[in-house]
Design an enzyme around this catalytic site. Sequence first.
Site, PDB file in Angstrom:
ATOM      1  N   GLY A   1      83.318  47.360  46.358  1.00  0.00           N
ATOM      2  CA  GLY A   1      81.870  48.012  45.277  1.00  0.00           C
ATOM      3  C   GLY A   1      82.277  49.069  44.920  1.00  0.00           C
TER       4      GLY A   1
ATOM      5  N   TYR B   1      67.690  40.554  52.663  1.00  0.00           N
ATOM      6  CA  TYR B   1      67.726  41.401  51.903  1.00  0.00           C
ATOM      7  C   TYR B   1      68.086  42.170  53.202  1.00  0.00           C
ATOM      8  CZ  TYR B   1      69.944  46.430  50.564  1.00  0.00           C
ATOM      9  OH  TYR B   1      69.789  47.425  50.162  1.00  0.00           O
TER      10      TYR B   1
END
Length: 319
Positions: free
Chosen positions: A38, A194
């Site tokens: 990423g 999350y």
Amino acid sequence: MIYLFFGAAFLFWVLLRVTDTRNNSKTCLVGKTALVTGGNRGLGFQTSLGLAARGCRVIIACRSNAEKDKEQIINLTNNPNIVLKKLDLTSFKSIRSFAEDLNKTEEKIDILINNSGVGTISEELTEDGYQIINQVNYLGPFLLTHLLIGLLKKPNRARIVWLSSFSVWLNQLEVNSMGAKKADLRYLALTHSYADTKAAIVVMSNAFAEKLKPFNITSNALHPGVCYTDIFQAADAVLPTLFVKLFYGLGRLYFKSPESGAQLTLKLAMSHSLKHLTGAFYWDFYSYPSPSILSDKQFEAELWKESEKWVHLRDQERI
Ligand SMILES: *[C@@H]1O[C@H](CO)[C@@H](O)[C@H](O)[C@H]1NC(C)=O
Ligand SMILES: *[C@@H]1O[C@H](CO)[C@@H](O)[C@H](O)[C@H]1NC(C)=O
Ligand SMILES: *[C@@H]1O[C@H](CO)[C@@H](O)[C@H](O)[C@H]1NC(C)=O
Ligand SMILES: *[C@@H]1O[C@H](CO)[C@@H](O)[C@H](O)[C@H]1NC(C)=O
């Protein structure tokens, strides 16, 4: 009352400024290779940039086409040694072919920064049958790190850095959470999902730290500071848009920028003074206070054992 509010807001602002890490490590990284998952957006982009500026060979692994980001890094740093590779963490197949390819083209990996992460939940599952958030944030990196151990063993003192978050405090992590086949779509469930992945990352980092000690590979997780990127991501899912825009606008003034947020990752990745640090949940110059489940060794062992099954790890790949 109002004084109290502004007083508290001011103190919080001061705290954030005081803990704002400077990129004070001047380490030269010429001859080193870093893999940043990423590495083309937000914190990941700034991390890649910081590594490239110090002469590191940077492999950016991401899902989307990041030619522009690569070009920008090369333009800004004058370091041509930037490589783009396709990696889709929602697919174990993609992870395996990525690792095989890297195994052929690279001699070693000195720094592994696991930076990709998503903050959305949906009913849709990955091709391997897991929730997207769990696979991208946890299961994928778990498998990938196993497959790269060979390359990480080559240099003495390779470092693995995991991005976690202050949100671990909201976790409701159980052994089976990461392998759950069904998403919890209740109001505010995202916050827990999350936080669960971020908590699982710390548990995984600690386990890797222990298992990789004999190879001089360190593994640390960190809380990068409150950056407006992840706050925005988390808020976006649960709050009305106008409110989010306002929050985002204020956040820009208040919280860390991605550039500033990347500095702690860079420090863990290269600082001489942190060379021997392993198994930490790092936050600037402190250890981040964390819920007790993150240091529960029995939980760690159970989660590890299940994770090996979820990612279909082969016997010879176990560490
Ligand atoms: C170091 O930090 C400063 C301020 O945050 C930034 O301007 C600079 O680009 C950073 N340098 C590197 C090499 O990351
Ligand atoms: C990089 O520099 C080249 C040459 O100066 C320019 O053409 C290109 O647009 C730049 N790319 C980016 C992404 O900044
Ligand atoms: C990488 O290559 C080594 C031998 O060169 C091999 O033992 C290992 O299984 C390979 N790993 C992957 C993930 O392909
Ligand atoms: C680990 O580092 C120590 C001290 O630098 C060294 O003596 C030892 O040989 C290293 N072990 C491995 C497996 O590289």
